[in-house]
Scaffold this motif. Structure first.
Motif, mmCIF file in Angstrom:
data_model
loop_
_atom_site.group_PDB
_atom_site.id
_atom_site.type_symbol
_atom_site.label_atom_id
_atom_site.label_comp_id
_atom_site.label_asym_id
_atom_site.label_seq_id
_atom_site.Cartn_x
_atom_site.Cartn_y
_atom_site.Cartn_z
ATOM 1 N N VAL A 65 -2.153 -2.817 -3.644
ATOM 2 C CA VAL A 65 -3.487 -2.914 -3.046
ATOM 3 C C VAL A 65 -4.180 -1.562 -3.085
ATOM 4 O O VAL A 65 -5.350 -1.449 -3.409
ATOM 5 C CB VAL A 65 -3.394 -3.419 -1.589
ATOM 6 C CG1 VAL A 65 -4.748 -3.314 -0.903
ATOM 7 C CG2 VAL A 65 -2.902 -4.856 -1.561
ATOM 8 N N ASP A 66 -3.422 -0.503 -2.764
ATOM 9 C CA ASP A 66 -4.019 0.833 -2.750
ATOM 10 C C ASP A 66 -2.913 1.882 -2.812
ATOM 11 O O ASP A 66 -1.721 1.571 -2.712
ATOM 12 C CB ASP A 66 -4.878 1.040 -1.505
ATOM 13 C CG ASP A 66 -6.091 1.915 -1.790
ATOM 14 O OD1 ASP A 66 -6.014 2.780 -2.681
ATOM 15 O OD2 ASP A 66 -7.132 1.738 -1.119
ATOM 16 N N TYR A 67 -3.350 3.144 -2.939
ATOM 17 C CA TYR A 67 -2.461 4.288 -3.070
ATOM 18 C C TYR A 67 -3.074 5.409 -2.230
ATOM 19 O O TYR A 67 -4.120 5.945 -2.586
ATOM 20 C CB TYR A 67 -2.373 4.675 -4.549
ATOM 21 C CG TYR A 67 -1.481 5.835 -4.890
ATOM 22 C CD1 TYR A 67 -1.951 7.148 -4.816
ATOM 23 C CD2 TYR A 67 -0.175 5.630 -5.329
ATOM 24 C CE1 TYR A 67 -1.142 8.211 -5.153
ATOM 25 C CE2 TYR A 67 0.640 6.687 -5.678
ATOM 26 C CZ TYR A 67 0.155 7.987 -5.587
ATOM 27 O OH TYR A 67 0.959 9.038 -5.926
ATOM 28 N N LEU A 68 -2.468 5.718 -1.090
ATOM 29 C CA LEU A 68 -3.036 6.667 -0.143
ATOM 30 C C LEU A 68 -2.269 7.981 -0.159
ATOM 31 O O LEU A 68 -1.047 7.999 -0.009
ATOM 32 C CB LEU A 68 -3.024 6.086 1.274
ATOM 33 C CG LEU A 68 -3.792 4.774 1.479
ATOM 34 C CD1 LEU A 68 -3.569 4.249 2.892
ATOM 35 C CD2 LEU A 68 -5.276 4.968 1.199
ATOM 36 N N THR A 119 -10.832 1.597 3.823
ATOM 37 C CA THR A 119 -11.088 0.977 2.525
ATOM 38 C C THR A 119 -9.876 0.177 2.051
ATOM 39 O O THR A 119 -10.012 -0.934 1.529
ATOM 40 C CB THR A 119 -11.436 2.055 1.480
ATOM 41 O OG1 THR A 119 -12.622 2.749 1.897
ATOM 42 C CG2 THR A 119 -11.668 1.430 0.110
ATOM 43 N N ALA A 120 -8.689 0.738 2.250
ATOM 44 C CA ALA A 120 -7.464 0.050 1.842
ATOM 45 C C ALA A 120 -7.284 -1.255 2.601
ATOM 46 O O ALA A 120 -6.900 -2.279 2.024
ATOM 47 C CB ALA A 120 -6.258 0.961 2.055
ATOM 48 N N ILE A 140 0.881 -1.173 0.000
ATOM 49 C CA ILE A 140 0.000 0.000 0.000
ATOM 50 C C ILE A 140 0.915 1.218 0.000
ATOM 51 O O ILE A 140 1.648 1.452 0.961
ATOM 52 C CB ILE A 140 -0.932 0.024 1.230
ATOM 53 C CG1 ILE A 140 -1.894 -1.173 1.192
ATOM 54 C CG2 ILE A 140 -1.721 1.341 1.272
ATOM 55 C CD1 ILE A 140 -2.813 -1.262 2.407
ATOM 56 N N ARG A 159 -9.664 -3.867 1.298
ATOM 57 C CA ARG A 159 -9.152 -4.424 0.051
ATOM 58 C C ARG A 159 -7.979 -5.362 0.321
ATOM 59 O O ARG A 159 -7.838 -6.400 -0.330
ATOM 60 C CB ARG A 159 -8.693 -3.305 -0.882
ATOM 61 C CG ARG A 159 -9.823 -2.427 -1.399
ATOM 62 C CD ARG A 159 -9.307 -1.422 -2.391
ATOM 63 N NE ARG A 159 -8.786 -2.087 -3.594
ATOM 64 C CZ ARG A 159 -8.087 -1.462 -4.531
ATOM 65 N NH1 ARG A 159 -7.797 -0.181 -4.398
ATOM 66 N NH2 ARG A 159 -7.672 -2.118 -5.598
ATOM 67 N N ALA A 161 -5.980 -7.584 -8.229
ATOM 68 C CA ALA A 161 -6.661 -6.644 -7.338
ATOM 69 C C ALA A 161 -8.145 -6.556 -7.642
ATOM 70 O O ALA A 161 -8.952 -6.239 -6.768
ATOM 71 C CB ALA A 161 -6.024 -5.258 -7.457
ATOM 72 N N THR A 180 0.390 7.636 -9.342
ATOM 73 C CA THR A 180 -0.749 6.726 -9.334
ATOM 74 C C THR A 180 -0.645 5.637 -10.388
ATOM 75 O O THR A 180 -0.859 4.455 -10.110
ATOM 76 C CB THR A 180 -2.062 7.513 -9.544
ATOM 77 O OG1 THR A 180 -2.129 8.568 -8.583
ATOM 78 C CG2 THR A 180 -3.259 6.598 -9.390
ATOM 79 N N GLU A 227 -10.390 6.333 3.947
ATOM 80 C CA GLU A 227 -9.630 5.738 2.852
ATOM 81 C C GLU A 227 -8.708 4.633 3.379
ATOM 82 O O GLU A 227 -8.486 3.626 2.706
ATOM 83 C CB GLU A 227 -8.819 6.811 2.126
ATOM 84 C CG GLU A 227 -9.696 7.789 1.350
ATOM 85 C CD GLU A 227 -8.878 8.830 0.604
ATOM 86 O OE1 GLU A 227 -7.633 8.826 0.745
ATOM 87 O OE2 GLU A 227 -9.483 9.635 -0.120
#
Length: 241
Positions: free
Chosen positions: A97-100, A111-112, A79, A115, A144, A88, A108
């Motif tokens: 998994v995600d990009y915060l 949510t990450a 992440i 996921r 993903a 991004t 957020e």
């Protein structure tokens, strides 16, 4: 299932703040390592048996992407965390998994983590090699977005990308999976696939031309040209001729 997490950020304040926010999830996630120097963190992270790393992108000496390249191979999820939004596409290319974005929003972050748990569960559920079953002509590729089921005959080649593998199919689709090429070799050894160099497994059914050279070069039906390792040349020529 208790997830094991590590944090890598060159700013001490950043690691402390994220660790504090993750404390809300202490019933489902344990932070087992916090690091501020990417060049020194690689060996320690590899030994922690983590499920995920919260990884800052913009760091001195090694940025987040370079840090993953330095690891070579790893079995945890990523992440990314950063104050900049210009990375991004690169994060998506690596199937993170995600990009915060900092400052990290708590919703957020939730949510990450949701996921992340889904990704970890999928990895446990869908194993690429099932020794108790007969060889299959289909392959399950967990990503993903979900699990792609592909016919092996439709795979033109598989390329290494850090610790990820990119499947290139006959319909021009690209599927990025967080597994290494080495992990895919047993699943592909029952059909006409060959690892022709360190970074590429090729479906030999799609070879249209071989050009001579030290190891030589293969031209595939999609127009791509792949160099052959000299160590693989003899085995390849035996198959071609």
């Amino acid at each position: 299932m208790m997830l094991r997490a590590a944090i890598l950020d060159d700013e001490i304040r950043g690691t402390k703040l994220l660790a504090h926010k993750l404390a809300v999830f202490e019933s489902e996630m344990q932070v087992v390592g916090v690091f501020n120097q990417p060049a020194l963190a690689a060996d320690a992270v590899a030994a922690l048996n983590i499920d995920v790393i919260f990884l800052d992108v913009e760091m001195p000496v090694l940025n987040g992407f370079q840090f993953l390249e330095k690891l070579g191979s790893f079995d945890f999820e990523v992440i990314f965390t950063t104050a900049y939004d210009s990375y991004t596409l690169e994060a998506l290319r690596l199937s993170a998994v995600d990009y915060l974005l900092k400052p990290i929003d708590e919703e957020e972050l939730q949510t990450a983590i949701t996921r992340l748990k889904k990704r970890v569960n999928e990895k446990a559920k869908y194993k690429l090699v099932k020794p108790d079953k007969k060889p299959s002509n289909r392959l399950a590729l967990p990503t993903a977005e979900g699990v792609y089921i592909v016919d092996k005959a439709n795979i033109i080649r598989v390329e290494a990308m850090s610790n990820y593998s990119v499947f290139l199919l006959t319909d021009a689709k690209k599927i990025v999976v967080s597994k290494t090429l080495k992990e895919f070799e047993p699943a592909l050894n029952d059909v006409n696939f060959m690892r022709i160099n360190r970074s590429v497994i090729v479906n030999l059914d799609f070879v249209v031309k071989y050009r001579k050279g030290d190891g030589g070069t293969l031209e595939l039906s999609d127009g791509s040209e792949i160099e052959v390792s000299p160590q693989k040349k003899e085995a390849l020529l035996l198959w071609l001729y």
